[in-house]
Design a protein around this motif. Structure first.
Motif, PDB file in Angstrom:
ATOM      1  N   VAL A  13      72.927 107.628  36.975  1.00 28.91           N
ATOM      2  CA  VAL A  13      71.784 108.588  37.115  1.00 28.91           C
ATOM      3  C   VAL A  13      70.872 108.176  36.339  1.00 28.91           C
ATOM      4  CG1 VAL A  13      71.106 110.777  36.933  1.00 28.91           C
ATOM      5  CG2 VAL A  13      73.432 110.439  37.820  1.00 28.91           C
ATOM      6  N   ARG A  14      69.615 108.062  36.703  1.00 31.15           N
ATOM      7  CA  ARG A  14      68.365 107.696  35.914  1.00 31.15           C
ATOM      8  C   ARG A  14      67.588 108.894  35.811  1.00 31.15           C
ATOM      9  NH1 ARG A  14      65.420 102.671  37.537  1.00 31.15           N
ATOM     10  NH2 ARG A  14      64.899 102.473  35.449  1.00 31.15           N
ATOM     11  N   LEU A  15      67.204 109.376  34.471  1.00 33.59           N
ATOM     12  CA  LEU A  15      66.717 110.868  34.245  1.00 33.59           C
ATOM     13  C   LEU A  15      65.240 110.466  33.725  1.00 33.59           C
ATOM     14  CD1 LEU A  15      69.414 112.877  33.223  1.00 33.59           C
ATOM     15  CD2 LEU A  15      68.394 112.756  35.289  1.00 33.59           C
ATOM     16  N   LEU A  16      64.205 111.158  33.955  1.00 34.12           N
ATOM     17  CA  LEU A  16      62.972 111.639  33.235  1.00 34.12           C
ATOM     18  C   LEU A  16      63.195 113.026  32.883  1.00 34.12           C
ATOM     19  CD1 LEU A  16      60.612 110.180  35.635  1.00 34.12           C
ATOM     20  CD2 LEU A  16      60.736 109.191  33.619  1.00 34.12           C
ATOM     21  N   VAL A  17      63.413 113.204  31.467  1.00 30.88           N
ATOM     22  CA  VAL A  17      63.726 114.585  31.014  1.00 30.88           C
ATOM     23  C   VAL A  17      62.274 115.489  30.349  1.00 30.88           C
ATOM     24  CG1 VAL A  17      64.930 115.858  29.384  1.00 30.88           C
ATOM     25  CG2 VAL A  17      66.069 113.939  30.608  1.00 30.88           C
ATOM     26  N   ASP A  18      62.326 116.304  30.946  1.00 37.52           N
ATOM     27  CA  ASP A  18      61.019 116.876  30.186  1.00 37.52           C
ATOM     28  C   ASP A  18      61.439 118.290  29.503  1.00 37.52           C
ATOM     29  OD1 ASP A  18      57.832 117.057  30.285  1.00 37.52           O
ATOM     30  OD2 ASP A  18      58.407 119.285  30.794  1.00 37.52           O
ATOM     31  N   ASN A  19      61.085 118.500  28.268  1.00 31.80           N
ATOM     32  CA  ASN A  19      61.757 119.553  27.669  1.00 31.80           C
ATOM     33  C   ASN A  19      61.028 120.149  26.588  1.00 31.80           C
ATOM     34  OD1 ASN A  19      62.153 118.105  25.449  1.00 31.80           O
ATOM     35  ND2 ASN A  19      64.132 117.647  25.522  1.00 31.80           N
ATOM     36  N   ASP A  20      61.292 121.249  25.929  1.00 31.83           N
ATOM     37  CA  ASP A  20      60.368 121.926  24.773  1.00 31.83           C
ATOM     38  C   ASP A  20      61.408 122.446  23.693  1.00 31.83           C
ATOM     39  OD1 ASP A  20      61.756 123.859  26.526  1.00 31.83           O
ATOM     40  OD2 ASP A  20      60.047 125.413  26.114  1.00 31.83           O
ATOM     41  N   THR A  21      61.973 121.325  23.254  1.00 33.01           N
ATOM     42  CA  THR A  21      63.391 121.687  22.181  1.00 33.01           C
ATOM     43  C   THR A  21      63.093 122.232  20.931  1.00 33.01           C
ATOM     44  OG1 THR A  21      63.970 119.291  22.855  1.00 33.01           O
ATOM     45  CG2 THR A  21      64.932 120.057  20.942  1.00 33.01           C
ATOM     46  N   GLY A  22      63.593 123.478  21.007  1.00 32.83           N
ATOM     47  CA  GLY A  22      64.471 124.257  21.652  1.00 32.83           C
ATOM     48  C   GLY A  22      65.911 123.888  21.573  1.00 32.83           C
ATOM     49  N   VAL A  41      65.247 107.510  30.942  1.00 28.05           N
ATOM     50  CA  VAL A  41      64.411 106.538  31.028  1.00 28.05           C
ATOM     51  C   VAL A  41      63.153 107.049  30.028  1.00 28.05           C
ATOM     52  CG1 VAL A  41      62.463 105.596  32.570  1.00 28.05           C
ATOM     53  CG2 VAL A  41      64.746 106.126  33.574  1.00 28.05           C
ATOM     54  N   ALA A  42      63.210 108.230  29.869  1.00 31.25           N
ATOM     55  CA  ALA A  42      61.942 108.730  28.787  1.00 31.25           C
ATOM     56  C   ALA A  42      62.351 110.320  28.822  1.00 31.25           C
ATOM     57  CB  ALA A  42      60.415 108.546  29.240  1.00 31.25           C
ATOM     58  N   VAL A  43      61.961 110.731  27.666  1.00 31.57           N
ATOM     59  CA  VAL A  43      61.959 112.282  27.203  1.00 31.57           C
ATOM     60  C   VAL A  43      60.473 112.662  26.924  1.00 31.57           C
ATOM     61  CG1 VAL A  43      62.770 114.168  25.782  1.00 31.57           C
ATOM     62  CG2 VAL A  43      64.187 112.336  26.382  1.00 31.57           C
ATOM     63  N   THR A  44      59.900 113.488  27.946  1.00 37.41           N
ATOM     64  CA  THR A  44      58.608 113.966  27.705  1.00 37.41           C
ATOM     65  C   THR A  44      58.586 115.240  27.140  1.00 37.41           C
ATOM     66  OG1 THR A  44      58.657 114.532  29.993  1.00 37.41           O
ATOM     67  CG2 THR A  44      57.397 112.467  29.476  1.00 37.41           C
ATOM     68  N   SER A  45      57.676 115.710  26.229  1.00 36.75           N
ATOM     69  CA  SER A  45      57.754 116.815  25.444  1.00 36.75           C
ATOM     70  C   SER A  45      56.475 117.695  25.990  1.00 36.75           C
ATOM     71  CB  SER A  45      57.575 116.306  23.807  1.00 36.75           C
ATOM     72  OG  SER A  45      58.586 115.512  23.506  1.00 36.75           O
ATOM     73  N   ASP A  53      53.862 118.714  19.605  1.00 31.56           N
ATOM     74  CA  ASP A  53      54.308 117.538  18.456  1.00 31.56           C
ATOM     75  C   ASP A  53      55.678 117.791  17.928  1.00 31.56           C
ATOM     76  OD1 ASP A  53      51.789 115.685  18.035  1.00 31.56           O
ATOM     77  OD2 ASP A  53      50.758 117.859  18.104  1.00 31.56           O
ATOM     78  N   GLN A  54      56.070 119.301  17.659  1.00 30.58           N
ATOM     79  CA  GLN A  54      57.141 119.595  17.081  1.00 30.58           C
ATOM     80  C   GLN A  54      58.433 119.187  18.027  1.00 30.58           C
ATOM     81  OE1 GLN A  54      58.144 120.982  13.760  1.00 30.58           O
ATOM     82  NE2 GLN A  54      59.945 119.921  14.547  1.00 30.58           N
ATOM     83  N   ARG A  78      49.219 119.657  25.704  1.00 23.78           N
ATOM     84  CA  ARG A  78      49.384 120.222  24.671  1.00 23.78           C
ATOM     85  C   ARG A  78      49.311 121.699  24.762  1.00 23.78           C
ATOM     86  NH1 ARG A  78      48.599 115.050  22.274  1.00 23.78           N
ATOM     87  NH2 ARG A  78      50.001 114.853  20.251  1.00 23.78           N
ATOM     88  N   LYS A  79      48.780 122.231  25.919  1.00 24.69           N
ATOM     89  CA  LYS A  79      48.953 123.623  26.182  1.00 24.69           C
ATOM     90  C   LYS A  79      49.021 123.965  27.533  1.00 24.69           C
ATOM     91  CE  LYS A  79      43.721 123.272  26.251  1.00 24.69           C
ATOM     92  NZ  LYS A  79      42.367 123.641  26.022  1.00 24.69           N
ATOM     93  N   PRO A  80      49.249 125.298  27.934  1.00 27.38           N
ATOM     94  CA  PRO A  80      49.281 125.554  29.120  1.00 27.38           C
ATOM     95  C   PRO A  80      47.853 125.251  30.019  1.00 27.38           C
ATOM     96  CG  PRO A  80      50.230 127.267  27.867  1.00 27.38           C
ATOM     97  CD  PRO A  80      49.356 126.410  27.071  1.00 27.38           C
ATOM     98  N   LEU A  81      48.115 125.126  31.617  1.00 26.07           N
ATOM     99  CA  LEU A  81      47.064 124.926  32.185  1.00 26.07           C
ATOM    100  C   LEU A  81      45.655 125.957  31.988  1.00 26.07           C
ATOM    101  CD1 LEU A  81      48.579 124.055  35.770  1.00 26.07           C
ATOM    102  CD2 LEU A  81      47.734 122.561  33.867  1.00 26.07           C
ATOM    103  N   GLN A  82      45.894 127.355  32.038  1.00 25.16           N
ATOM    104  CA  GLN A  82      44.791 128.191  31.798  1.00 25.16           C
ATOM    105  C   GLN A  82      44.991 129.288  30.683  1.00 25.16           C
ATOM    106  OE1 GLN A  82      43.766 129.829  35.778  1.00 25.16           O
ATOM    107  NE2 GLN A  82      44.700 128.181  36.852  1.00 25.16           N
ATOM    108  N   ILE A  83      46.154 129.334  30.282  1.00 27.95           N
ATOM    109  CA  ILE A  83      46.313 130.527  29.142  1.00 27.95           C
ATOM    110  C   ILE A  83      46.733 129.952  27.823  1.00 27.95           C
ATOM    111  CG2 ILE A  83      46.786 132.228  30.862  1.00 27.95           C
ATOM    112  CD1 ILE A  83      49.846 131.697  30.216  1.00 27.95           C
TER     113      ILE A  83
END
Length: 357
Positions: A13-22, A41-45, A53-54, A78-83
């Protein structure tokens, strides 16, 4: 009719992981690092539990601890789309990982790594039908990726989302789950994109698998799990008890057990402070097991939308299982899982990695 999936060790299994570690994100990422058949494959934050950044710093330090320092860690939004961004240090600690302390990996330098969203799109284009996206954070980055490349639903092998609450109490408001509430506009965009894709003939097997609070909160970790994990790893007893003084630190010499013990202790204390008992809901681990193909679950197809206008119901996810809206299914919502099997799997994989730490 529910689709049932039996967890077993699958092909690679090849994964692109997106998290907010947590804390639960960290547990999920450690588990994936312990799975031999999983290539990260990558971890996106994504900003959520703490700032982007944290999150990236936590991910880089944890990947180093777990023997995967080569995995790229990227930042997109680095921030939500609208709020405005709202973080949750009271839940996950000032750095996002409870009482755990890891060496500071240093900040990502400008230009050191590509933008997370561009990376995802390029990776999906170069590996059509091969990559699974595991989304354990607000859906900001994925929404932006879909804006730039609307064909992503066809390019990805699978998408797994941890988010939402349907016939279940929310954990941020009475009706809303955290990841969705942080950026409901992004979540609404993602589900709208999959409604459009379904109208264009996207196969139902490519619709996102949604791990909502309805089933992730069944993964209720008890504090004795920490001791069972330590013993399975060949270490001395490692007790985390409700009677301990808050903030007690682990004394084990095993770096992975110490990290998990100190992170989870904070999470147990948080749940107790909110009258849920000295337990920890490890939402993201379940989603990781779904993405890795190792856990048992069933899904039900539905059309999902997100409330973004009502002050009272802001961030609430709504699922139409009966086609009352006249829209095609845009998601497959997990309706059953198996926590006993899941915790046995988690202990076995983490203990093996800890023995080699």
């Amino acid at each position: 009719m529910a689709e049932e999936v039996e967890g077993k060790t699958p092909e690679r299994v090849r994964l692109l992981v997106d998290n907010d570690t947590g804390i639960d994100d960290a547990l999920a990422l450690a588990y994936l690092c312990a799975c031999d058949h999983v290539e990260i494959v990558a971890v996106t934050s994504t900003p959520g539990n703490v700032t982007a950044d944290q999150v990236a710093a936590n991910n880089r330090a944890l990947l180093e601890l777990c023997g995967r320092p080569q995995v790229p860690v990227l930042i997109g939004a680095r921030k939500p789309l609208q709020i405005p961004l709202v973080t949750t240090e009271e839940t996950h600690g000032p750095q996002g990982v409870g009482y755990a302390i890891l060496p500071d990996p240093g900040a990502l330098k400008s230009g050191e790594a590509p933008d997370a969203i561009d990376f995802w799109i390029d990776a999906a284009r170069e590996n059509p039908g091969e990559l699974t996206a595991l989304l354990c954070a607000p859906l900001t980055n994925f929404a932006l990726a879909l804006r730039k490349e609307p064909r992503l639903p066809w390019m990805l092998r699978k998408v797994v989302i941890m988010g939402g609450a349907f016939y279940y109490q929310g954990n941020t408001t009475p009706t809303a789950e955290w990841n969705t509430h942080v950026d409901p506009h992004a979540a609404a965009e993602v589900y709208a994109a999959y409604t459009s894709a379904a109208q264009q003939g996207l196969d139902e097997s490519k619709l996102p698998i949604v791990c909502s609070l309805d089933t992730t909160e069944r993964f209720e970790m008890q504090p004795q799990f920490v001791n069972e994990l330590a013993l399975a790893a060949g270490e001395a007893e490692e007790h985390v008890r409700a009677v301990d003084v808050e903030g007690t630190r682990s004394t084990t010499l095993n770096p992975l057990i110490r990290y998990l013990s100190d992170a989870l202790r904070f999470y147990f204390e948080f749940h107790r402070a909110y009258n849920q008992g000295y337990i920890a809901h490890v939402h993201d681990y379940f989603a990781a097991g779904v993405a890795a193909g190792t856990l048992n679950y069933e899904v039900l197809p539905a059309n999902v939308d997100v409330e973004t206008d009502s002050k009272l119901l802001f961030g609430t996810t709504v699922a139409d299982f009966r086609g009352l809206w006249g829209k095609p299914n845009n998601a497959r919502i997990v309706s059953r899982n198996d926590p006993v099997q899941g915790f046995a799997e988690l202990k076995e994989k983490l203990a093996r990695m800890a023995r080699n730490a």
